[in-house]
Design an enzyme around this catalytic site. Sequence first.
Site, PDB file in Angstrom:
ATOM      1  N   VAL A 102     -10.411  -7.685  13.992  1.00 15.01           N
ATOM      2  CA  VAL A 102     -10.237  -6.238  13.765  1.00 15.01           C
ATOM      3  C   VAL A 102     -10.657  -5.447  15.014  1.00 15.01           C
ATOM      4  CG1 VAL A 102     -10.608  -6.446  11.283  1.00 15.01           C
ATOM      5  CG2 VAL A 102     -12.585  -6.071  12.774  1.00 15.01           C
ATOM      6  N   HIS A 118      -6.186  -8.332   9.052  1.00 11.97           N
ATOM      7  CA  HIS A 118      -7.390  -7.763   8.415  1.00 11.97           C
ATOM      8  C   HIS A 118      -7.681  -6.340   8.873  1.00 11.97           C
ATOM      9  CE1 HIS A 118      -8.862 -12.193   7.833  1.00 11.97           C
ATOM     10  NE2 HIS A 118      -7.909 -11.856   6.981  1.00 11.97           N
TER      11      HIS A 118
HETATM   12  C1  BV8 Z   1      -7.584 -11.642  -0.779  1.00 15.78           C
HETATM   13  C2  BV8 Z   1     -12.264  -7.847   8.025  1.00 15.78           C
HETATM   14  C3  BV8 Z   1      -6.761 -11.234  -2.942  1.00 15.78           C
HETATM   15  C4  BV8 Z   1     -13.541  -7.134   7.809  1.00 15.78           C
HETATM   16  C5  BV8 Z   1     -12.306 -10.057   7.041  1.00 15.78           C
HETATM   17  C6  BV8 Z   1      -7.513 -18.183  -1.886  1.00 15.78           C
HETATM   18  C7  BV8 Z   1      -6.419 -17.330  -1.809  1.00 15.78           C
HETATM   19  C8  BV8 Z   1      -6.595 -15.969  -1.602  1.00 15.78           C
HETATM   20  C9  BV8 Z   1      -7.904 -15.445  -1.453  1.00 15.78           C
HETATM   21  C10 BV8 Z   1      -8.978 -16.312  -1.540  1.00 15.78           C
HETATM   22  C11 BV8 Z   1      -8.791 -17.657  -1.749  1.00 15.78           C
HETATM   23  N1  BV8 Z   1     -10.017 -18.236  -1.780  1.00 15.78           N
HETATM   24  C12 BV8 Z   1     -10.961 -17.310  -1.561  1.00 15.78           C
HETATM   25  C13 BV8 Z   1     -10.368 -16.123  -1.442  1.00 15.78           C
HETATM   26  C14 BV8 Z   1     -11.078 -14.878  -1.213  1.00 15.78           C
HETATM   27  C15 BV8 Z   1     -11.303 -14.560   0.270  1.00 15.78           C
HETATM   28  C16 BV8 Z   1     -11.646 -15.755   1.093  1.00 15.78           C
HETATM   29  O1  BV8 Z   1     -10.799 -16.334   1.762  1.00 15.78           O
HETATM   30  N2  BV8 Z   1     -12.919 -16.138   1.080  1.00 15.78           N
HETATM   31  C17 BV8 Z   1     -13.360 -17.256   1.899  1.00 15.78           C
HETATM   32  C18 BV8 Z   1     -14.650 -16.892   2.624  1.00 15.78           C
HETATM   33  C19 BV8 Z   1     -13.507 -18.453   0.996  1.00 15.78           C
HETATM   34  N3  BV8 Z   1     -10.125 -13.918   0.818  1.00 15.78           N
HETATM   35  C20 BV8 Z   1     -10.013 -12.590   0.636  1.00 15.78           C
HETATM   36  O2  BV8 Z   1     -10.794 -11.923  -0.005  1.00 15.78           O
HETATM   37  C21 BV8 Z   1      -8.789 -11.932   1.257  1.00 15.78           C
HETATM   38  N4  BV8 Z   1      -8.201 -11.117   0.248  1.00 15.78           N
HETATM   39  O3  BV8 Z   1      -7.308 -12.772  -0.854  1.00 15.78           O
HETATM   40  O4  BV8 Z   1      -7.339 -10.729  -1.753  1.00 15.78           O
HETATM   41  C22 BV8 Z   1      -6.009 -10.115  -3.503  1.00 15.78           C
HETATM   42  C23 BV8 Z   1      -4.635 -10.233  -3.609  1.00 15.78           C
HETATM   43  C24 BV8 Z   1      -3.933  -9.190  -4.161  1.00 15.78           C
HETATM   44  C25 BV8 Z   1      -4.595  -8.032  -4.581  1.00 15.78           C
HETATM   45  C26 BV8 Z   1      -5.975  -7.911  -4.438  1.00 15.78           C
HETATM   46  C27 BV8 Z   1      -6.705  -8.955  -3.898  1.00 15.78           C
HETATM   47  C28 BV8 Z   1      -9.172 -10.972   2.386  1.00 15.78           C
HETATM   48  C29 BV8 Z   1      -9.850 -11.686   3.489  1.00 15.78           C
HETATM   49  C30 BV8 Z   1     -10.128 -10.693   4.643  1.00 15.78           C
HETATM   50  C31 BV8 Z   1     -11.598 -10.424   4.726  1.00 15.78           C
HETATM   51  N5  BV8 Z   1     -11.890  -9.593   5.906  1.00 15.78           N
HETATM   52  N6  BV8 Z   1     -12.528  -9.256   8.089  1.00 15.78           N
HETATM   53  C32 BV8 Z   1     -14.351  -7.122   9.069  1.00 15.78           C
HETATM   54  O5  BV8 Z   1     -14.069  -7.873  10.016  1.00 15.78           O
HETATM   55  O6  BV8 Z   1     -15.287  -6.329   9.094  1.00 15.78           O
HETATM   56  S1  BV8 Z   1     -12.500 -11.709   7.202  1.00 15.78           S
HETATM   57  C33 BV8 Z   1     -13.475 -12.126   8.516  1.00 15.78           C
HETATM   58  O7  BV8 Z   1     -13.432 -13.568   8.543  1.00 15.78           O
HETATM   59  C34 BV8 Z   1     -12.969 -11.706   9.884  1.00 15.78           C
HETATM   60  O8  BV8 Z   1     -11.721 -11.067   9.882  1.00 15.78           O
HETATM   61  C35 BV8 Z   1     -12.847 -13.056  10.596  1.00 15.78           C
HETATM   62  O9  BV8 Z   1     -11.945 -13.049  11.604  1.00 15.78           O
HETATM   63  C36 BV8 Z   1     -12.379 -13.842   9.437  1.00 15.78           C
HETATM   64  C37 BV8 Z   1     -12.149 -15.293   9.513  1.00 15.78           C
HETATM   65  O10 BV8 Z   1     -13.194 -15.873  10.166  1.00 15.78           O
HETATM   66  P1  BV8 Z   1     -12.882 -16.448  11.628  1.00 15.78           P
HETATM   67  O11 BV8 Z   1     -12.071 -15.451  12.351  1.00 15.78           O
HETATM   68  O12 BV8 Z   1     -12.307 -17.801  11.488  1.00 15.78           O
HETATM   69  O13 BV8 Z   1     -14.294 -16.393  12.260  1.00 15.78           O
HETATM   70  P2  BV8 Z   1     -15.508 -17.417  12.046  1.00 15.78           P
HETATM   71  O14 BV8 Z   1     -16.737 -16.767  12.578  1.00 15.78           O
HETATM   72  O15 BV8 Z   1     -15.476 -17.938  10.642  1.00 15.78           O
HETATM   73  O16 BV8 Z   1     -15.121 -18.674  12.977  1.00 15.78           O
HETATM   74  C38 BV8 Z   1     -15.068 -18.511  14.381  1.00 15.78           C
HETATM   75  C39 BV8 Z   1     -14.548 -19.829  14.921  1.00 15.78           C
HETATM   76  O17 BV8 Z   1     -14.418 -19.683  16.319  1.00 15.78           O
HETATM   77  C40 BV8 Z   1     -15.492 -21.006  14.688  1.00 15.78           C
HETATM   78  O18 BV8 Z   1     -14.736 -22.103  14.192  1.00 15.78           O
HETATM   79  C41 BV8 Z   1     -16.052 -21.323  16.084  1.00 15.78           C
HETATM   80  O19 BV8 Z   1     -16.219 -22.717  16.263  1.00 15.78           O
HETATM   81  C42 BV8 Z   1     -14.934 -20.820  16.963  1.00 15.78           C
HETATM   82  N7  BV8 Z   1     -15.357 -20.385  18.295  1.00 15.78           N
HETATM   83  C43 BV8 Z   1     -16.567 -19.877  18.680  1.00 15.78           C
HETATM   84  N8  BV8 Z   1     -16.512 -19.578  20.018  1.00 15.78           N
HETATM   85  C44 BV8 Z   1     -15.249 -19.881  20.439  1.00 15.78           C
HETATM   86  C45 BV8 Z   1     -14.523 -20.396  19.355  1.00 15.78           C
HETATM   87  N9  BV8 Z   1     -13.232 -20.786  19.452  1.00 15.78           N
HETATM   88  C46 BV8 Z   1     -12.647 -20.684  20.669  1.00 15.78           C
HETATM   89  N10 BV8 Z   1     -13.279 -20.198  21.768  1.00 15.78           N
HETATM   90  C47 BV8 Z   1     -14.577 -19.801  21.685  1.00 15.78           C
HETATM   91  N11 BV8 Z   1     -15.190 -19.321  22.787  1.00 15.78           N
END
Ligand code: BV8
Length: 264
Positions: A102, A118
């Site tokens: 974002v 997002h």
């Molecule tokens: C929804 C915005 C339904 C806010 C964010 C199955 C199907 C559908 C939904 C779900 C489901 N199971 C669970 C759900 C619910 C939920 C979900 O997925 N939960 C998870 C935690 C289990 N999903 C939702 O709620 C979504 N909505 O499904 O709604 C619906 C449908 C119809 C009507 C009503 C409702 C919405 C999800 C969006 C949430 N918002 N962000 C904000 O940012 O303030 S998500 C947040 O996590 C960020 O956007 C972030 O980008 C995102 C994902 O995480 P990553 O980007 O992967 O970041 P992370 O830190 O996890 O990992 C970083 C990686 O980088 C690591 O692997 C690391 O090793 C690597 N790394 C580190 N340094 C480097 C590197 N890689 C390369 N180079 C480097 N230098």
Amino acid sequence: MDLPEEFLSAARKARSCVVLTGAGISAESGLATFRGRDGLWRDRDPRDLATPEAFSRDPKLVWEWYQWRRQQLARSGPNPGHLAIAAMEGMFDSFLLATQNVDGLHQRAGSRRMVELHGNITRDRCTRCGKVVPEKADGGDELPKCGCGGLMRPDVVWFGEAVPAEALETAWEESGRAGIFLAVGTSGLVQPAASLPVIAKRGGAYLVEVNPEPTPLSEAADLAVRAAAGAAMPELLERIGLARGMQARAREINTKSRRCENGT
Ligand code: BV8
Ligand code: ZN
């Protein structure tokens, strides 16, 4: 970087490319990831804050968190990983960047053919009339209000909220047609974004993961580049360019992105 022949042949033949990015691609721009060691904000888990419930319970706390992230962002900028992805757009007939981030760093790096899954922290949205405006300066103790009197919120998608339908449709369609799909800097945990590489794979795409750590996507990946995106992406860009006979263009882009790295 040693790259398998299958990757080079997929890079040469692919008519379309999709890139999915997550917080990891902005790590080298100094922005905390969600789940990394530095990912926690003070002693709170971002996942408890990025929800509509947290906002209705304590809008001031959630706004404080977003203002803190906006301050981090104001001191940050795109890194060579963002620049390489922006340059990649011109190498394929059809290209899409789907970002979970974002922070708007992809747009600042020049990416145009992209969707924000997002939302974007640099915009505010009215909780009453839905009006979207560029972020307002931090109003101190006053919570930001819309002209209609409604409380403003950051224009991002929180957990439990639907991802914008058009962005998701586009990402799903393009992923199903991709010849090559790169998952860069994402833990592959958040849905529905994490389904994109799976859809791509099912559609016959060559799946590349760029992440120093393994993730749930690693098993399905045809190639895992265990490196930071800022180093790996310019290198991958150059090799894709060479494979597609765009030597000059690939080299020129790389010099540019390397220059960005040294801030020249
Ligand atoms: C929804 C915005 C339904 C806010 C964010 C199955 C199907 C559908 C939904 C779900 C489901 N199971 C669970 C759900 C619910 C939920 C979900 O997925 N939960 C998870 C935690 C289990 N999903 C939702 O709620 C979504 N909505 O499904 O709604 C619906 C449908 C119809 C009507 C009503 C409702 C919405 C999800 C969006 C949430 N918002 N962000 C904000 O940012 O303030 S998500 C947040 O996590 C960020 O956007 C972030 O980008 C995102 C994902 O995480 P990553 O980007 O992967 O970041 P992370 O830190 O996890 O990992 C970083 C990686 O980088 C690591 O692997 C690391 O090793 C690597 N790394 C580190 N340094 C480097 C590197 N890689 C390369 N180079 C480097 N230098
Ligand atoms: Zn309003």
